[in-house]
Design a protein around this motif. Structure first.
Motif, PDB file in Angstrom:
ATOM      1  N   ARG A  48       4.156  -1.801 -11.353  1.00  0.00           N
ATOM      2  CA  ARG A  48       5.221  -0.939 -10.831  1.00  0.00           C
ATOM      3  C   ARG A  48       5.587  -1.313  -9.395  1.00  0.00           C
ATOM      4  NH1 ARG A  48       4.481   5.356 -12.741  1.00  0.00           N
ATOM      5  NH2 ARG A  48       3.698   4.975 -14.858  1.00  0.00           N
ATOM      6  N   VAL A  49       4.569  -1.612  -8.581  1.00  0.00           N
ATOM      7  CA  VAL A  49       4.845  -1.987  -7.191  1.00  0.00           C
ATOM      8  C   VAL A  49       5.729  -3.228  -7.157  1.00  0.00           C
ATOM      9  CG1 VAL A  49       3.846  -2.886  -5.057  1.00  0.00           C
ATOM     10  CG2 VAL A  49       2.790  -0.922  -6.195  1.00  0.00           C
ATOM     11  N   ASP A  50       5.388  -4.224  -7.946  1.00  0.00           N
ATOM     12  CA  ASP A  50       6.175  -5.460  -7.979  1.00  0.00           C
ATOM     13  C   ASP A  50       7.585  -5.200  -8.504  1.00  0.00           C
ATOM     14  OD1 ASP A  50       4.069  -6.913  -6.960  1.00  0.00           O
ATOM     15  OD2 ASP A  50       3.349  -7.595  -8.917  1.00  0.00           O
ATOM     16  N   LEU A  51       7.693  -4.394  -9.547  1.00  0.00           N
ATOM     17  CA  LEU A  51       8.991  -4.103 -10.167  1.00  0.00           C
ATOM     18  C   LEU A  51       9.937  -3.403  -9.202  1.00  0.00           C
ATOM     19  CD1 LEU A  51      10.951  -3.820 -12.573  1.00  0.00           C
ATOM     20  CD2 LEU A  51       9.711  -1.727 -13.200  1.00  0.00           C
ATOM     21  N   TYR A  52       9.450  -2.327  -8.554  1.00  0.00           N
ATOM     22  CA  TYR A  52      10.342  -1.526  -7.722  1.00  0.00           C
ATOM     23  C   TYR A  52      10.557  -2.126  -6.341  1.00  0.00           C
ATOM     24  CZ  TYR A  52      10.288   1.691 -11.557  1.00  0.00           C
ATOM     25  OH  TYR A  52      10.451   2.230 -12.822  1.00  0.00           O
ATOM     26  N   ALA A  53       9.595  -2.920  -5.877  1.00  0.00           N
ATOM     27  CA  ALA A  53       9.838  -3.671  -4.639  1.00  0.00           C
ATOM     28  C   ALA A  53      10.973  -4.665  -4.865  1.00  0.00           C
ATOM     29  CB  ALA A  53       8.572  -4.398  -4.199  1.00  0.00           C
ATOM     30  N   ARG A  54      10.975  -5.281  -6.027  1.00  0.00           N
ATOM     31  CA  ARG A  54      12.042  -6.231  -6.367  1.00  0.00           C
ATOM     32  C   ARG A  54      13.381  -5.504  -6.519  1.00  0.00           C
ATOM     33  NH1 ARG A  54       9.394  -8.440  -9.939  1.00  0.00           N
ATOM     34  NH2 ARG A  54      10.182  -7.424 -11.819  1.00  0.00           N
ATOM     35  N   LEU A  55      13.365  -4.332  -7.133  1.00  0.00           N
ATOM     36  CA  LEU A  55      14.595  -3.570  -7.359  1.00  0.00           C
ATOM     37  C   LEU A  55      15.283  -3.192  -6.046  1.00  0.00           C
ATOM     38  CD1 LEU A  55      16.467  -2.169  -9.430  1.00  0.00           C
ATOM     39  CD2 LEU A  55      15.048  -0.133  -9.185  1.00  0.00           C
ATOM     40  N   VAL A  56      14.488  -2.847  -5.018  1.00  0.00           N
ATOM     41  CA  VAL A  56      15.077  -2.453  -3.727  1.00  0.00           C
ATOM     42  C   VAL A  56      15.170  -3.620  -2.744  1.00  0.00           C
ATOM     43  CG1 VAL A  56      14.222  -0.097  -4.015  1.00  0.00           C
ATOM     44  CG2 VAL A  56      12.865  -1.722  -2.676  1.00  0.00           C
ATOM     45  N   GLY A  57      14.845  -4.827  -3.231  1.00  0.00           N
ATOM     46  CA  GLY A  57      14.982  -5.998  -2.377  1.00  0.00           C
ATOM     47  C   GLY A  57      13.899  -6.164  -1.334  1.00  0.00           C
TER      48      GLY A  57
ATOM     49  N   ASP B  47       9.725  -9.602  -0.906  1.00  0.00           N
ATOM     50  CA  ASP B  47       9.209 -10.603   0.040  1.00  0.00           C
ATOM     51  C   ASP B  47       8.515  -9.964   1.244  1.00  0.00           C
ATOM     52  OD1 ASP B  47      10.242 -12.667  -1.523  1.00  0.00           O
ATOM     53  OD2 ASP B  47      12.157 -12.666  -0.476  1.00  0.00           O
ATOM     54  N   TYR B  48       8.415  -8.637   1.233  1.00  0.00           N
ATOM     55  CA  TYR B  48       7.863  -7.925   2.394  1.00  0.00           C
ATOM     56  C   TYR B  48       6.589  -7.144   2.048  1.00  0.00           C
ATOM     57  CZ  TYR B  48      12.444  -8.842   4.472  1.00  0.00           C
ATOM     58  OH  TYR B  48      13.575  -9.438   4.966  1.00  0.00           O
ATOM     59  N   LEU B  49       6.022  -7.385   0.891  1.00  0.00           N
ATOM     60  CA  LEU B  49       4.911  -6.563   0.425  1.00  0.00           C
ATOM     61  C   LEU B  49       3.690  -6.622   1.349  1.00  0.00           C
ATOM     62  CD1 LEU B  49       5.130  -7.204  -3.423  1.00  0.00           C
ATOM     63  CD2 LEU B  49       5.551  -5.044  -2.224  1.00  0.00           C
ATOM     64  N   LYS B  50       3.511  -7.705   2.068  1.00  0.00           N
ATOM     65  CA  LYS B  50       2.358  -7.822   2.970  1.00  0.00           C
ATOM     66  C   LYS B  50       2.697  -7.407   4.404  1.00  0.00           C
ATOM     67  CE  LYS B  50       0.143 -11.547   0.325  1.00  0.00           C
ATOM     68  NZ  LYS B  50      -0.373 -12.939   0.365  1.00  0.00           N
ATOM     69  N   LYS B  51       3.939  -7.025   4.635  1.00  0.00           N
ATOM     70  CA  LYS B  51       4.370  -6.657   5.984  1.00  0.00           C
ATOM     71  C   LYS B  51       3.827  -5.287   6.385  1.00  0.00           C
ATOM     72  CE  LYS B  51       7.138 -10.214   6.858  1.00  0.00           C
ATOM     73  NZ  LYS B  51       6.934 -11.133   7.989  1.00  0.00           N
ATOM     74  N   GLU B  52       3.611  -5.119   7.688  1.00  0.00           N
ATOM     75  CA  GLU B  52       3.183  -3.834   8.242  1.00  0.00           C
ATOM     76  C   GLU B  52       4.415  -3.039   8.679  1.00  0.00           C
ATOM     77  OE1 GLU B  52       0.513  -4.825  11.386  1.00  0.00           O
ATOM     78  OE2 GLU B  52      -0.950  -5.767  10.054  1.00  0.00           O
ATOM     79  N   PRO B  53       4.289  -1.704   8.804  1.00  0.00           N
ATOM     80  CA  PRO B  53       5.447  -0.866   9.129  1.00  0.00           C
ATOM     81  C   PRO B  53       6.221  -1.311  10.364  1.00  0.00           C
ATOM     82  CG  PRO B  53       3.556   0.490   8.574  1.00  0.00           C
ATOM     83  CD  PRO B  53       3.067  -0.922   8.603  1.00  0.00           C
ATOM     84  N   GLN B  54       5.501  -1.696  11.438  1.00  0.00           N
ATOM     85  CA  GLN B  54       6.177  -2.054  12.686  1.00  0.00           C
ATOM     86  C   GLN B  54       6.983  -3.343  12.582  1.00  0.00           C
ATOM     87  OE1 GLN B  54       2.901  -1.713  12.276  1.00  0.00           O
ATOM     88  NE2 GLN B  54       1.724  -3.341  13.293  1.00  0.00           N
ATOM     89  N   GLN B  55       6.802  -4.072  11.480  1.00  0.00           N
ATOM     90  CA  GLN B  55       7.550  -5.313  11.286  1.00  0.00           C
ATOM     91  C   GLN B  55       8.866  -5.086  10.538  1.00  0.00           C
ATOM     92  OE1 GLN B  55       3.959  -7.283   9.423  1.00  0.00           O
ATOM     93  NE2 GLN B  55       4.516  -8.950  10.803  1.00  0.00           N
TER      94      GLN B  55
ATOM     95  N   HIS C  80       0.830  -1.210   0.000  1.00  0.00           N
ATOM     96  CA  HIS C  80       0.000   0.000   0.000  1.00  0.00           C
ATOM     97  C   HIS C  80       0.865   1.261   0.000  1.00  0.00           C
ATOM     98  CE1 HIS C  80      -3.355  -2.616   1.891  1.00  0.00           C
ATOM     99  NE2 HIS C  80      -3.629  -2.393   0.626  1.00  0.00           N
ATOM    100  N   ASP C  81       1.989   1.204   0.695  1.00  0.00           N
ATOM    101  CA  ASP C  81       2.837   2.389   0.785  1.00  0.00           C
ATOM    102  C   ASP C  81       3.459   2.720  -0.569  1.00  0.00           C
ATOM    103  OD1 ASP C  81       3.993   4.243   2.948  1.00  0.00           O
ATOM    104  OD2 ASP C  81       5.731   3.730   1.721  1.00  0.00           O
ATOM    105  N   ILE C  82       3.970   1.728  -1.267  1.00  0.00           N
ATOM    106  CA  ILE C  82       4.568   1.971  -2.580  1.00  0.00           C
ATOM    107  C   ILE C  82       3.511   2.437  -3.573  1.00  0.00           C
ATOM    108  CG2 ILE C  82       5.830   0.916  -4.507  1.00  0.00           C
ATOM    109  CD1 ILE C  82       7.071  -1.028  -2.497  1.00  0.00           C
ATOM    110  N   ALA C  83       2.301   1.925  -3.418  1.00  0.00           N
ATOM    111  CA  ALA C  83       1.221   2.260  -4.357  1.00  0.00           C
ATOM    112  C   ALA C  83       0.595   3.623  -4.083  1.00  0.00           C
ATOM    113  CB  ALA C  83       0.134   1.184  -4.297  1.00  0.00           C
ATOM    114  N   PHE C  84       0.818   4.168  -2.890  1.00  0.00           N
ATOM    115  CA  PHE C  84       0.109   5.380  -2.462  1.00  0.00           C
ATOM    116  C   PHE C  84       0.248   6.531  -3.463  1.00  0.00           C
ATOM    117  CE2 PHE C  84      -0.054   9.423  -0.122  1.00  0.00           C
ATOM    118  CZ  PHE C  84      -1.306   9.332   0.461  1.00  0.00           C
ATOM    119  N   GLY C  85       1.474   6.864  -3.839  1.00  0.00           N
ATOM    120  CA  GLY C  85       1.691   7.977  -4.761  1.00  0.00           C
ATOM    121  C   GLY C  85       1.098   7.712  -6.136  1.00  0.00           C
ATOM    122  N   LEU C  86       1.153   6.461  -6.568  1.00  0.00           N
ATOM    123  CA  LEU C  86       0.612   6.100  -7.884  1.00  0.00           C
ATOM    124  C   LEU C  86      -0.905   6.255  -7.906  1.00  0.00           C
ATOM    125  CD1 LEU C  86       2.741   2.878  -8.494  1.00  0.00           C
ATOM    126  CD2 LEU C  86       3.153   5.171  -9.403  1.00  0.00           C
TER     127      LEU C  86
END
Length: 269
Positions: free
Chosen positions: A115-124, A127-135, A96-102
């Protein structure tokens, strides 16, 4: 890509923070803007993205002059990552955070997912896309913030003291990511920092003192001026201090292999 001409900024018409500042930043460069607390470097970052308005002077981004009329167009080209990762997370999960601006840009949903999948992969962070901020660790949160800026296809990313609140592991993560974005992706990077060790890895350095540009050039040249660094209230890290001591020693400086090895050591840290 970026041209700044005779820029002046003051708070409440009493405290002049940026004074007649002019410089250029080329496309694809990694430039560090250095200075002690109160030197005007973080204010400059906010002025460059239109969060603050200068009293006089001009800023051009890809030949577009930053004005009240063009600020939204300029912000499509320039992203900023601030120092506190906890203040940057706006989504309930990484995805949700990566998608917010889009979503704010009204990008079609199918494109957002790509784009979310592409850039999440680029920054490594794929595997954390479902994680919450406190995690997440501080370094991971910064990587998410970077992914969000990249996903909006920003040509320039400004890191405003983006490693200052991270632990050593987080600093290592973000530094390596910045290097990868710049060297492998050709991303234009501006790092606002007081950390000479971090700035050594950039292509070019601008040193501010009391809002004035007092020196600019390649770090390998600028950082040899130890008196200038002290005058600018910048702390010389131990590794660089050792290199400078050897470089300035009449006998040791003749040992080119030692000098080169110390410089390489500083760059790789």
């Amino acid at each position: 890509m970026i041209k700044v001409r005779n820029l002046n900024f003051m708070y409440e018409e009493t405290k002049e923070v940026i004074k007649d500042l002019s410089f250029d930043i080329k496309k694809g460069a990694w430039v560090s803007i250095l200075g002690h607390n109160g030197s005007g470097k973080s204010t400059l970052a906010k002025v460059l993205v239109g969060l603050l308005k200068a009293q006089s002077g001009q800023i051009f981004i890809d030949d577009i002059e930053l004005t009240e009329k063009t600020v939204h167009e300029v912000r499509k080209k320039v992203g900023i990552v601030f120092q506190n990762p906890d203040n940057q997370f706006v989504g309930v999960t990484v995805r949700h955070d990566i998608a917010f601006g889009l979503e704010n840009m009204k990008i079609p949903q199918e494109e957002i997912v790509k784009r979310v999948d592409l850039y999440a992969r680029l920054v490594g962070m794929e595997d954390y896309l479902k994680k919450e901020p406190q995690q997440l660790s501080g370094g991971q949160k910064q990587r998410v913030a970077i992914a969000g800026a990249l996903a909006m296809h920003k040509d320039i990313i400004i890191f405003d003291e983006a490693t200052s609140m991270l632990d050593p592991e987080g600093v290592f993560e973000v530094t390596n990511l910045i290097r990868k974005l710049n060297k492998e992706q050709g991303q234009t990077i501006i790092t606002i920092t007081h950390d000479l060790e971090f700035a050594l890895k950039s292509d070019y350095a601008l040193i501010l003192s009391e809002g004035v540009l007092i020196k600019e050039g390649k770090p390998s040249e600028v950082f040899l001026e130890e008196d200038l660094l002290r005058q600018s209230k910048l702390t010389v890290p131990p590794g660089l201090k050792l290199y400078l001591d050897v470089k300035n020693d009449p006998k040791l400086k003749e040992q080119s292999e030692l000098v080169d090895a110390l410089w390489t050591f500083n760059l790789k840290k």
